[in-house]
Design an enzyme around this catalytic site. Structure first.
Site, mmCIF file in Angstrom:
data_model
loop_
_atom_site.group_PDB
_atom_site.id
_atom_site.type_symbol
_atom_site.label_atom_id
_atom_site.label_comp_id
_atom_site.label_asym_id
_atom_site.label_seq_id
_atom_site.Cartn_x
_atom_site.Cartn_y
_atom_site.Cartn_z
ATOM 1 N N LYS A 133 45.850 79.428 -26.560
ATOM 2 C CA LYS A 133 46.083 80.434 -25.505
ATOM 3 C C LYS A 133 47.576 80.732 -25.469
ATOM 4 C CE LYS A 133 42.388 79.924 -22.062
ATOM 5 N NZ LYS A 133 42.058 79.625 -20.640
ATOM 6 N N ARG A 172 34.846 75.706 -22.533
ATOM 7 C CA ARG A 172 36.311 75.704 -22.389
ATOM 8 C C ARG A 172 36.736 75.967 -20.943
ATOM 9 N NH1 ARG A 172 41.200 77.816 -26.292
ATOM 10 N NH2 ARG A 172 42.843 77.112 -24.869
ATOM 11 N N LYS A 229 41.484 67.748 -24.588
ATOM 12 C CA LYS A 229 41.605 69.203 -24.754
ATOM 13 C C LYS A 229 41.105 69.651 -26.129
ATOM 14 C CE LYS A 229 44.217 73.364 -24.272
ATOM 15 N NZ LYS A 229 45.215 74.134 -23.560
ATOM 16 N N ASN A 269 39.885 74.866 -17.076
ATOM 17 C CA ASN A 269 40.430 75.702 -16.007
ATOM 18 C C ASN A 269 40.157 75.105 -14.624
ATOM 19 O OD1 ASN A 269 40.975 78.908 -15.033
ATOM 20 N ND2 ASN A 269 41.767 78.309 -17.041
ATOM 21 N N ARG A 284 51.730 92.224 -36.404
ATOM 22 C CA ARG A 284 50.312 91.819 -36.250
ATOM 23 C C ARG A 284 50.044 90.352 -36.513
ATOM 24 N NH1 ARG A 284 49.264 96.548 -39.227
ATOM 25 N NH2 ARG A 284 49.026 98.336 -37.836
ATOM 26 N N HIS A 332 46.316 79.059 -9.828
ATOM 27 C CA HIS A 332 47.034 80.265 -10.251
ATOM 28 C C HIS A 332 47.327 81.185 -9.060
ATOM 29 C CE1 HIS A 332 46.143 80.199 -14.877
ATOM 30 N NE2 HIS A 332 47.276 79.624 -14.578
ATOM 31 N N GLU A 349 36.696 80.405 -25.034
ATOM 32 C CA GLU A 349 36.348 80.274 -23.609
ATOM 33 C C GLU A 349 35.130 81.102 -23.193
ATOM 34 O OE1 GLU A 349 39.166 79.506 -19.736
ATOM 35 O OE2 GLU A 349 39.214 81.511 -20.541
ATOM 36 N N HIS A 390 42.369 75.793 -11.516
ATOM 37 C CA HIS A 390 43.225 76.947 -11.818
ATOM 38 C C HIS A 390 42.853 78.225 -11.067
ATOM 39 C CE1 HIS A 390 44.687 74.315 -14.964
ATOM 40 N NE2 HIS A 390 45.597 75.198 -15.329
ATOM 41 N N HIS A 419 53.916 74.902 -12.574
ATOM 42 C CA HIS A 419 52.497 75.154 -12.839
ATOM 43 C C HIS A 419 51.616 73.951 -12.483
ATOM 44 C CE1 HIS A 419 48.906 76.667 -14.818
ATOM 45 N NE2 HIS A 419 48.838 75.545 -15.504
ATOM 46 N N GLU A 425 47.994 68.108 -15.277
ATOM 47 C CA GLU A 425 47.021 68.557 -16.300
ATOM 48 C C GLU A 425 46.339 67.333 -16.922
ATOM 49 O OE1 GLU A 425 46.294 71.673 -16.433
ATOM 50 O OE2 GLU A 425 48.036 73.006 -16.587
HETATM 51 N N1 LIG Z 1 48.550 77.920 -23.117
HETATM 52 C C1 LIG Z 1 48.004 76.985 -22.376
HETATM 53 O O1 LIG Z 1 46.912 76.491 -22.669
HETATM 54 C C2 LIG Z 1 48.741 76.472 -21.187
HETATM 55 C C3 LIG Z 1 48.316 75.304 -20.566
HETATM 56 C C4 LIG Z 1 49.020 74.846 -19.456
HETATM 57 C C5 LIG Z 1 50.140 75.533 -18.998
HETATM 58 N N2 LIG Z 1 50.523 76.668 -19.635
HETATM 59 C C6 LIG Z 1 51.739 77.386 -19.216
HETATM 60 O O2 LIG Z 1 52.849 76.525 -19.497
HETATM 61 C C7 LIG Z 1 53.927 76.855 -18.630
HETATM 62 C C8 LIG Z 1 54.492 75.598 -18.016
HETATM 63 O O3 LIG Z 1 54.962 74.763 -19.041
HETATM 64 P P1 LIG Z 1 56.027 73.609 -18.738
HETATM 65 O O4 LIG Z 1 55.594 72.836 -17.568
HETATM 66 O O5 LIG Z 1 56.269 72.924 -20.012
HETATM 67 O O6 LIG Z 1 57.279 74.426 -18.232
HETATM 68 P P2 LIG Z 1 58.582 75.006 -18.962
HETATM 69 O O7 LIG Z 1 58.350 75.376 -20.347
HETATM 70 O O8 LIG Z 1 59.077 76.045 -18.031
HETATM 71 O O9 LIG Z 1 59.556 73.739 -18.950
HETATM 72 C C9 LIG Z 1 59.949 73.177 -17.729
HETATM 73 C C10 LIG Z 1 61.457 72.863 -17.726
HETATM 74 O O10 LIG Z 1 61.700 71.720 -18.531
HETATM 75 C C11 LIG Z 1 62.754 72.008 -19.454
HETATM 76 N N3 LIG Z 1 62.562 71.120 -20.604
HETATM 77 C C12 LIG Z 1 61.769 71.315 -21.657
HETATM 78 N N4 LIG Z 1 61.770 70.232 -22.451
HETATM 79 C C13 LIG Z 1 62.609 69.350 -21.883
HETATM 80 C C14 LIG Z 1 63.013 68.033 -22.225
HETATM 81 N N5 LIG Z 1 62.548 67.397 -23.300
HETATM 82 N N6 LIG Z 1 63.904 67.412 -21.404
HETATM 83 C C15 LIG Z 1 64.361 68.025 -20.274
HETATM 84 N N7 LIG Z 1 63.995 69.259 -19.919
HETATM 85 C C16 LIG Z 1 63.112 69.915 -20.698
HETATM 86 C C17 LIG Z 1 62.633 73.463 -19.700
HETATM 87 O O11 LIG Z 1 63.798 73.999 -20.228
HETATM 88 C C18 LIG Z 1 62.313 73.970 -18.293
HETATM 89 O O12 LIG Z 1 63.490 74.075 -17.567
HETATM 90 C C19 LIG Z 1 53.368 77.805 -17.597
HETATM 91 O O13 LIG Z 1 53.764 79.105 -17.927
HETATM 92 C C20 LIG Z 1 51.869 77.661 -17.739
HETATM 93 O O14 LIG Z 1 51.192 78.814 -17.357
HETATM 94 C C21 LIG Z 1 49.854 77.144 -20.713
HETATM 95 O O1 LIG Z 2 43.438 75.901 -22.432
HETATM 96 C C1 LIG Z 2 42.768 76.335 -21.507
HETATM 97 O O2 LIG Z 2 41.694 76.934 -21.692
HETATM 98 C C2 LIG Z 2 43.211 76.189 -20.107
HETATM 99 O O3 LIG Z 2 42.639 76.765 -19.210
HETATM 100 C C3 LIG Z 2 44.404 75.304 -19.864
HETATM 101 C C4 LIG Z 2 45.165 75.615 -18.586
HETATM 102 O O4 LIG Z 2 45.781 74.389 -18.184
HETATM 103 C C5 LIG Z 2 46.281 76.620 -18.764
HETATM 104 O O5 LIG Z 2 47.025 76.699 -17.581
HETATM 105 C C6 LIG Z 2 45.899 78.001 -19.240
HETATM 106 O O6 LIG Z 2 47.052 78.726 -19.585
HETATM 107 C C7 LIG Z 2 45.165 78.808 -18.200
HETATM 108 O O7 LIG Z 2 44.658 79.917 -18.804
HETATM 109 P P1 LIG Z 2 44.139 81.213 -18.050
HETATM 110 O O8 LIG Z 2 43.171 81.764 -19.027
HETATM 111 O O9 LIG Z 2 43.504 80.776 -16.762
HETATM 112 O O10 LIG Z 2 45.327 82.060 -17.829
HETATM 113 ZN ZN LIG Z 3 47.177 74.783 -16.586
#
Ligand SMILES: NC(=O)c1ccc[n+]([C@@H]2O[C@H](COP(=O)([O-])OP(=O)(O)OC[C@H]3O[C@@H](n4cnc5c(N)ncnc54)[C@H](O)[C@@H]3O)[C@@H](O)[C@H]2O)c1
Ligand SMILES: O=C(O)C(=O)C[C@@H](O)[C@H](O)[C@H](O)COP(=O)(O)O
Ligand SMILES: [Zn+2]
Length: 353
Positions: free
Chosen positions: A131, A227, A213, A231, A109, A238, A223, A234, A253, A173
């Protein structure tokens, strides 16, 4: 949601030592993907702070942001003695911080966790704001929870090994943060020399971007309202990303978000009069740096179906975040199917497909 500590590090070792101290724990775990295990973990281990840490490594990239990978992390925690008082460090890009954050949020949990983002995208966006989640049923982030890391430690030196694709993915982003914040920041982003990166200047831009952010998340962590600005791009982005995954031609992404921004700026122009010249300049930047996601008009219904799953939707309408101007945000905007198809026509025409 408690306020999250986000640090743009001068010394990762010092910041991590302090962040660990702030999280009393009985056992330490560190999660990497196969690339960050090789590229980023060694420098962290050199500090000695991880000497007793149990290492967990998962496959890289979004194809691994799945229930199976999540279960493997739960299993590693469970079989290697994690308790409710253990601490997880996520070292990686957004895939690792999203999945690792969700694993931490759900294991017994909820246990404490620290994010150390290693991609540009994770530094300015994914690691911050709570998130967490995984992809499910072909849909992006379909399962997840709002669960902030205790600390987010940003060390931009990790960016030196990032390839150009992943640099531009994160930059999309940042461009989004420019569009939703102010003209000066947007202009700075359009003019930054991306072909010969000045890492000192980039560190400063990362600081500005993550601040955009943080300011928004602080106002509306769950959100319900503003917030949704984060998006922008997106709803369509998405849908592109999900379609690409389904067709086994995954796209990064940030690229999907950039192409989504092309569509949603057009919708912004159409519905709330976003200035045409600013739309043109932004789209030109995207065309110059992101190439094009190709599809024909037979795919419109499938893309529309993906958009019906957007988390901002309510009662059967598709919800967009649009802009009246840079920094002038209009949340909860809807569009009917004909208008969405017209937007996709615009995208294909202006991207030359
Ligand atoms: N939670 C949120 O608010 C939020 C916001 C935006 C995106 N996301 C999510 O994040 C993900 C994308 O993240 P990402 O773009 O970081 O992709 P990722 O985590 O897949 O990393 C991209 C690639 O870069 C490599 N890598 C990582 N660090 C490195 C470094 N320092 N040097 C060389 N290679 C490196 C990784 O191993 C991978 O192969 C998606 O799933 C997206 O939906 C979430
Ligand atoms: O932090 C947020 O809020 C965002 O929407 C950031 C986005 O860049 C990110 O891709 C997020 O994961 C999208 O969320 P979702 O709720 O549309 O899945
Ligand atoms: Zn995003």
């Amino acid at each position: 949601m408690s306020k999250q500590e986000v640090i743009l590090c001068e010394s990762l070792e010092t910041s991590l030592g302090r962040a660990i101290e702030l999280c009393p724990h009985d056992k330490l775990f560190v999660l990497t993907d196969e690339h960050t295990q090789r590229l980023c973990l060694p420098s962290l281990k050199a500090s000695g702070l991880l000497k007793d840490a149990v290492e967990i490594c998962i496959g890289a990239e979004d194809v691994h942001k799945t229930m199976e990978t999540l279960a493997s992390v739960w299993m590693a925690l469970s079989t290697q003695g994690a308790t409710r008082h253990s601490l997880l460090i996520n070292l990686g890009g957004g895939m690792v911080t999203d999945l690792g954050g969700f694993a931490a949020a759900t294991f017994k949990r909820g246990i404490s966790y620290i994010n150390i983002p290693t991609t540009l995208l994770a530094m300015v966006d994914a690691s911050v704001g709570g998130k967490t989640g995984i992809n499910f049923n072909g849909l992006k982030n379909e399962i997840g929870a709002f669960a902030p890391a205790n600390s987010v430690l940003i060390e931009t030196e990790f960016l030196r090994t990032l390839d150009a694709y992943n640099f531009f993915s994160g930059y999309a982003e940042m461009l989004k943060h420019g569009l939703i914040s102010n003209t000066a920041h947007w202009v700075e982003l359009l003019n930054f020399n991306t072909s010969n990166i000045d890492y000192t200047a980039l560190k400063q831009l990362v600081g500005q971007s993550v601040q955009v952010k943080e300011n928004i998340v602080e106002q509306d962590p769950f959100e319900h309202g503003i917030r949704k600005a984060l998006n922008l791009g997106h709803t369509v982005g998405h849908a592109f990303e999900s379609m690409a995954l389904a067709e086994e031609r995954p796209v990064l992404h940030g690229y999907a978000v950039a192409w989504g921004i092309v569509c949603e700026l057009y919708l912004s122009h159409l519905k709330v009069d976003f200035p045409k010249e600013k739309m043109r300049q932004t789209i030109q930047f995207i065309k110059d740096n992101y190439g094009v996601f190709t599809f024909d008009c037979k795919k419109y219904d499938q893309l529309y179906a993906f958009m019906t799953h957007d988390k901002k939707n309510t009662s059967g309408t598709i919800n967009f975040t649009l802009l009246k101007d840079i920094g002038d945000i209009c949340i909860n905007q809807t569009a009917d199917k004909d208008t969405i198809f017209e937007m996709l026509d615009f995208y294909r025409e202006c991207m030359g497909i």
